[in-house]
Design a protein around this motif. Structure first.
Motif, PDB file in Angstrom:
ATOM      1  N   LEU A  57      80.787  34.071  71.122  1.00  0.00           N
ATOM      2  CA  LEU A  57      79.808  33.719  70.093  1.00  0.00           C
ATOM      3  C   LEU A  57      79.325  34.945  69.328  1.00  0.00           C
ATOM      4  CD1 LEU A  57      77.550  31.083  71.882  1.00  0.00           C
ATOM      5  CD2 LEU A  57      79.059  30.684  69.939  1.00  0.00           C
ATOM      6  N   ALA A  58      79.428  36.117  69.973  1.00  0.00           N
ATOM      7  CA  ALA A  58      78.973  37.340  69.318  1.00  0.00           C
ATOM      8  C   ALA A  58      79.816  37.666  68.089  1.00  0.00           C
ATOM      9  CB  ALA A  58      79.022  38.508  70.310  1.00  0.00           C
ATOM     10  N   VAL A  59      81.086  37.286  68.099  1.00  0.00           N
ATOM     11  CA  VAL A  59      81.983  37.662  67.001  1.00  0.00           C
ATOM     12  C   VAL A  59      81.560  37.032  65.674  1.00  0.00           C
ATOM     13  CG1 VAL A  59      84.357  37.600  66.180  1.00  0.00           C
ATOM     14  CG2 VAL A  59      83.892  38.097  68.581  1.00  0.00           C
ATOM     15  N   PRO A  60      81.457  35.698  65.559  1.00  0.00           N
ATOM     16  CA  PRO A  60      81.044  35.138  64.259  1.00  0.00           C
ATOM     17  C   PRO A  60      79.613  35.516  63.880  1.00  0.00           C
ATOM     18  CG  PRO A  60      81.122  33.415  65.932  1.00  0.00           C
ATOM     19  CD  PRO A  60      81.752  34.622  66.535  1.00  0.00           C
ATOM     20  N   LEU A  61      78.753  35.737  64.876  1.00  0.00           N
ATOM     21  CA  LEU A  61      77.376  36.109  64.554  1.00  0.00           C
ATOM     22  C   LEU A  61      77.306  37.516  63.962  1.00  0.00           C
ATOM     23  CD1 LEU A  61      75.473  34.610  67.625  1.00  0.00           C
ATOM     24  CD2 LEU A  61      75.303  33.874  65.243  1.00  0.00           C
ATOM     25  N   PHE A  62      78.077  38.458  64.513  1.00  0.00           N
ATOM     26  CA  PHE A  62      78.104  39.806  63.943  1.00  0.00           C
ATOM     27  C   PHE A  62      78.722  39.790  62.551  1.00  0.00           C
ATOM     28  CE2 PHE A  62      77.697  41.840  68.291  1.00  0.00           C
ATOM     29  CZ  PHE A  62      76.507  42.474  67.994  1.00  0.00           C
ATOM     30  N   ILE A  63      79.783  39.005  62.358  1.00  0.00           N
ATOM     31  CA  ILE A  63      80.388  38.890  61.030  1.00  0.00           C
ATOM     32  C   ILE A  63      79.395  38.289  60.038  1.00  0.00           C
ATOM     33  CG2 ILE A  63      82.217  37.756  59.713  1.00  0.00           C
ATOM     34  CD1 ILE A  63      83.975  37.947  62.197  1.00  0.00           C
ATOM     35  N   PHE A  64      78.649  37.291  60.497  1.00  0.00           N
ATOM     36  CA  PHE A  64      77.648  36.644  59.650  1.00  0.00           C
ATOM     37  C   PHE A  64      76.552  37.628  59.246  1.00  0.00           C
ATOM     38  CE2 PHE A  64      73.625  34.116  59.504  1.00  0.00           C
ATOM     39  CZ  PHE A  64      73.869  33.480  58.304  1.00  0.00           C
ATOM     40  N   SER A  65      76.053  38.399  60.213  1.00  0.00           N
ATOM     41  CA  SER A  65      74.999  39.366  59.892  1.00  0.00           C
ATOM     42  C   SER A  65      75.529  40.461  58.977  1.00  0.00           C
ATOM     43  CB  SER A  65      74.440  39.984  61.179  1.00  0.00           C
ATOM     44  OG  SER A  65      75.450  40.687  61.895  1.00  0.00           O
ATOM     45  N   ILE A 154      83.257  44.475  67.534  1.00  0.00           N
ATOM     46  CA  ILE A 154      83.872  43.160  67.724  1.00  0.00           C
ATOM     47  C   ILE A 154      85.186  43.287  68.487  1.00  0.00           C
ATOM     48  CG2 ILE A 154      84.976  41.246  66.491  1.00  0.00           C
ATOM     49  CD1 ILE A 154      82.815  41.463  64.395  1.00  0.00           C
ATOM     50  N   LEU A 155      85.962  44.335  68.192  1.00  0.00           N
ATOM     51  CA  LEU A 155      87.230  44.536  68.893  1.00  0.00           C
ATOM     52  C   LEU A 155      87.011  44.765  70.384  1.00  0.00           C
ATOM     53  CD1 LEU A 155      89.248  46.758  66.383  1.00  0.00           C
ATOM     54  CD2 LEU A 155      89.482  44.313  66.835  1.00  0.00           C
ATOM     55  N   MET A 156      85.953  45.486  70.725  1.00  0.00           N
ATOM     56  CA  MET A 156      85.639  45.696  72.141  1.00  0.00           C
ATOM     57  C   MET A 156      85.248  44.392  72.822  1.00  0.00           C
ATOM     58  SD  MET A 156      83.592  49.302  72.388  1.00  0.00           S
ATOM     59  CE  MET A 156      84.381  50.864  71.995  1.00  0.00           C
ATOM     60  N   ILE A 157      84.536  43.539  72.096  1.00  0.00           N
ATOM     61  CA  ILE A 157      84.155  42.248  72.658  1.00  0.00           C
ATOM     62  C   ILE A 157      85.399  41.411  72.945  1.00  0.00           C
ATOM     63  CG2 ILE A 157      82.946  40.078  72.199  1.00  0.00           C
ATOM     64  CD1 ILE A 157      80.955  41.689  70.523  1.00  0.00           C
ATOM     65  N   LEU A 158      86.316  41.346  71.989  1.00  0.00           N
ATOM     66  CA  LEU A 158      87.546  40.575  72.176  1.00  0.00           C
ATOM     67  C   LEU A 158      88.388  41.143  73.311  1.00  0.00           C
ATOM     68  CD1 LEU A 158      88.540  40.033  68.433  1.00  0.00           C
ATOM     69  CD2 LEU A 158      87.486  38.374  69.988  1.00  0.00           C
ATOM     70  N   TYR A 159      88.492  42.459  73.363  1.00  0.00           N
ATOM     71  CA  TYR A 159      89.281  43.088  74.433  1.00  0.00           C
ATOM     72  C   TYR A 159      88.631  42.849  75.794  1.00  0.00           C
ATOM     73  CZ  TYR A 159      91.640  46.678  77.176  1.00  0.00           C
ATOM     74  OH  TYR A 159      92.347  47.347  78.141  1.00  0.00           O
ATOM     75  N   GLY A 160      87.308  42.994  75.849  1.00  0.00           N
ATOM     76  CA  GLY A 160      86.613  42.787  77.116  1.00  0.00           C
ATOM     77  C   GLY A 160      86.737  41.370  77.625  1.00  0.00           C
ATOM     78  N   GLN A 162      89.319  39.361  77.054  1.00  0.00           N
ATOM     79  CA  GLN A 162      90.695  39.137  77.479  1.00  0.00           C
ATOM     80  C   GLN A 162      90.988  39.774  78.839  1.00  0.00           C
ATOM     81  OE1 GLN A 162      93.025  37.189  76.087  1.00  0.00           O
ATOM     82  NE2 GLN A 162      91.428  36.558  74.643  1.00  0.00           N
ATOM     83  N   VAL A 163      90.526  41.006  79.059  1.00  0.00           N
ATOM     84  CA  VAL A 163      90.839  41.704  80.317  1.00  0.00           C
ATOM     85  C   VAL A 163      89.736  41.546  81.356  1.00  0.00           C
ATOM     86  CG1 VAL A 163      92.253  43.373  79.077  1.00  0.00           C
ATOM     87  CG2 VAL A 163      89.860  43.909  79.531  1.00  0.00           C
ATOM     88  N   LYS A 164      88.643  40.835  80.964  1.00  0.00           N
ATOM     89  CA  LYS A 164      87.541  40.545  81.893  1.00  0.00           C
ATOM     90  C   LYS A 164      86.910  41.814  82.466  1.00  0.00           C
ATOM     91  CE  LYS A 164      89.138  35.930  83.196  1.00  0.00           C
ATOM     92  NZ  LYS A 164      90.056  35.832  82.052  1.00  0.00           N
ATOM     93  N   CYS A 165      86.580  42.744  81.565  1.00  0.00           N
ATOM     94  CA  CYS A 165      85.865  43.947  81.978  1.00  0.00           C
ATOM     95  C   CYS A 165      84.478  43.937  81.337  1.00  0.00           C
ATOM     96  CB  CYS A 165      86.631  45.209  81.593  1.00  0.00           C
ATOM     97  SG  CYS A 165      86.789  45.450  79.823  1.00  0.00           S
ATOM     98  N   SER A 166      83.632  44.857  81.778  1.00  0.00           N
ATOM     99  CA  SER A 166      82.252  44.889  81.305  1.00  0.00           C
ATOM    100  C   SER A 166      82.199  45.336  79.845  1.00  0.00           C
ATOM    101  CB  SER A 166      81.429  45.850  82.172  1.00  0.00           C
ATOM    102  OG  SER A 166      80.135  46.015  81.634  1.00  0.00           O
ATOM    103  N   ILE A 167      81.694  44.464  78.984  1.00  0.00           N
ATOM    104  CA  ILE A 167      81.583  44.804  77.568  1.00  0.00           C
ATOM    105  C   ILE A 167      80.509  45.869  77.356  1.00  0.00           C
ATOM    106  CG2 ILE A 167      81.026  43.887  75.289  1.00  0.00           C
ATOM    107  CD1 ILE A 167      82.231  41.238  76.179  1.00  0.00           C
ATOM    108  N   GLY A 168      79.431  45.788  78.121  1.00  0.00           N
ATOM    109  CA  GLY A 168      78.374  46.790  78.014  1.00  0.00           C
ATOM    110  C   GLY A 168      78.872  48.190  78.340  1.00  0.00           C
ATOM    111  N   GLU A 169      79.693  48.322  79.401  1.00  0.00           N
ATOM    112  CA  GLU A 169      80.246  49.623  79.748  1.00  0.00           C
ATOM    113  C   GLU A 169      81.215  50.120  78.684  1.00  0.00           C
ATOM    114  OE1 GLU A 169      81.965  49.339  83.601  1.00  0.00           O
ATOM    115  OE2 GLU A 169      80.038  49.081  84.636  1.00  0.00           O
TER     116      GLU A 169
END
Length: 258
Positions: A57-65, A154-160, A162-169
């Motif tokens: 959900l973060a992806v379209p919201l960041f694009i929208f903002s 956004i790319l980090m969110i998508l990658y995180g 897919q590989v199920k790693c911590s997006i915050g880290e």
């Protein structure tokens, strides 16, 4: 199987099909040919399940903002603020481009939104100041890519996801490299401006700098809220995107229109 998939994919692209149609048709046709007994209901279910991830959900919201800020006054006020601080240095307008892209990337997380918002505002100024069009376009495109590294990306969110790693880290890991790349870009801009004798702009006085900072205070508050709230554990990535969208709407529609 892969050969057919690539042929269908690039064949549909050549005939100017929309990208979502290209991905959908090439995948479905390949599955039907090589797995004729595979239930299509299961295929559709898997496709839908791929979108049922709350973090996305973060992806379209960041694009929208980012779209709101690029269409409104936030991007212009950020450019004016950075220009007031760095405009007097050799290559000052190029430094302004890099700094504005870095700040806007820390707000929107989108390279495309950064190109549209910052590039549209600063490209004519670069040409008027004596920068070549090839240098100006290359600088805007490459500086906008800082949004892919500086959080929230956004790319980090998508990658995180897919590989199920911590997006915050991942966000934390992108801060220092993003700043270092921005500094190296500014060093090159300084060298290029001195080498090509680009005119230096007049130094802004402290009153002008204060006025630019005061004018851009609401725009500068957004990266502080995003980065501080996320790294302080107040917001998750999806909640951060929602806060960014709401904040940008309030600033553009209420504060800057009063």
């Amino acid at each position: 199987m892969l050969t057919l998939l690539f042929v269908l994919f690039f064949g549909l692209l050549i005939f100017a099909f929309p990208l979502y149609v290209v991905i959908l048709l090439s995948s479905v046709i390949t599955f039907v040919i090589f797995y004729p007994n595979l239930p299509m209901g299961m295929v559709c279910q898997q496709m839908v399940d791929g979108f049922r991830i709350f973090t996305l959900l973060a992806v379209p919201l960041f694009i929208f903002s980012g779209k709101i800020m690029g269409s409104g006054q936030i991007s212009d006020k950020l450019v004016c603020f950075v220009q007031a601080m760095l405009g007097h240095i050799p290559g000052g307008l190029a430094h302004t481009t890099v700094g504005s892209c870095a700040v806007f990337g820390a707000i929107s997380g989108s390279t495309a939104a950064t190109v549209a918002a910052i590039g549209g505002a600063i490209y004519p100024k670069l040409l008027k100041a004596g920068y070549r069009d090839t240098f100006s376009l290359g600088l805007i495109v490459n500086a906008s890519n800082l949004a892919a590294l500086i959080p929230p990306s956004i790319l980090m969110i998508l990658y995180g996801v897919q590989v199920k790693c911590s997006i915050g880290e991942m966000f934390i890991a992108g801060i220092v490299p993003g700043i270092m790349i921005a500094i190296m870009m500014m060093i090159y801009c300084y060298y290029w401006a001195v080498k090509n004798n680009v005119p230096v702009e007049q130094r802004a006085g402290w009153k002008e700098r204060w006025a630019a900072a005061k004018d851009a205070k609401w725009a500068l508050g957004l990266p502080i809220i995003i980065i501080g709230g996320m790294f302080g554990g107040v917001f998750s990535p999806s909640e951060t995107a929602a806060v960014a969208a709401l904040y940008s709407i309030i600033v553009e529609c209420v504060i800057y229109n009063l």
